[in-house]
Design a protein around this motif. Structure first.
Motif, PDB file in Angstrom:
ATOM      1  N   LEU A  30       0.817  -1.213   0.000  1.00 23.60           N
ATOM      2  CA  LEU A  30       0.000   0.000   0.000  1.00 23.60           C
ATOM      3  C   LEU A  30       0.852   1.266   0.000  1.00 23.60           C
ATOM      4  CD1 LEU A  30      -2.951  -0.893   2.381  1.00 23.60           C
ATOM      5  CD2 LEU A  30      -2.951  -0.749  -0.107  1.00 23.60           C
ATOM      6  N   THR A  33       2.136   1.860  -3.520  1.00 27.75           N
ATOM      7  CA  THR A  33       1.120   2.317  -4.464  1.00 27.75           C
ATOM      8  C   THR A  33       0.573   3.682  -4.098  1.00 27.75           C
ATOM      9  OG1 THR A  33      -0.646   1.197  -3.248  1.00 27.75           O
ATOM     10  CG2 THR A  33       0.410  -0.022  -5.067  1.00 27.75           C
ATOM     11  N   ASP A  35      -1.328   4.417  -1.447  1.00 27.72           N
ATOM     12  CA  ASP A  35      -2.696   4.305  -0.970  1.00 27.72           C
ATOM     13  C   ASP A  35      -2.736   3.863   0.495  1.00 27.72           C
ATOM     14  OD1 ASP A  35      -5.315   4.666  -1.592  1.00 27.72           O
ATOM     15  OD2 ASP A  35      -5.635   2.634  -2.349  1.00 27.72           O
TER      16      ASP A  35
END
Length: 151
Positions: A30, A33, A35
């Motif tokens: 995460l 990415t 996010d």
């Protein structure tokens, strides 16, 4: 008589460690990415209370984070402009084919390793404590079964 290990005392700490490592991999994916949000809280909560104490000890003071060291007191008048820096003389250095990370990226990378290291160390300590607790409980239950069988 030598006591055999129960399956629970081996598998429960191993599953706990696998869950923590899985959470760390999930957080890393995460983060890469972009996010992540508050995803980093789940490994901390999975290894609490040790991880909370350890992270509290290694995290910098939030008031001093990002603040320049030589800040003048507030409301003391205009701040003089910074002195011009001398320009290097000569041609720029040639590219050697290597990529140097900026210092901000290096510090972020080491903070990530520090986070993962703290979480993994706390998970190992918690798994050891869990193993010891389960070993003690299974030994207690084995002694009770033997006492009932002898009586």
């Amino acid at each position: 008589m030598r006591r055999r290990r129960s399956r629970l005392e081996v598998w429960i700490p191993a599953v706990y460690l696998a869950v923590v490592v899985g959470l760390l991999v999930w957080v890393d994916v995460l983060v890469r990415t972009g996010d992540a949000g508050f995803a980093g809280i789940w490994p901390v909560l999975a290894t609490a209370p040790l991880s909370i104490l350890a992270l509290w000890l290694i995290v910098a003071d939030p008031e001093s984070a990002g603040a320049p060291e030589d800040t003048p007191p507030a409301h003391t008048g205009p701040v003089p402009p910074p002195e011009p820096q001398p320009q290097p003389e000569g041609p720029p250095p040639t590219d050697s084919g290597t990529y140097d990370l900026p210092s901000a990226e290096l510090s972020d990378m080491w903070l990530g390793f520090e986070f993962y290291g703290v979480i993994l160390a706390c998970a190992l300590i918690n798994a050891t404590a869990l193993w010891a607790l389960l070993r003690g409980l299974t030994a207690l239950l084995a002694r009770r079964r033997q006492a009932r069988g002898q009586a």
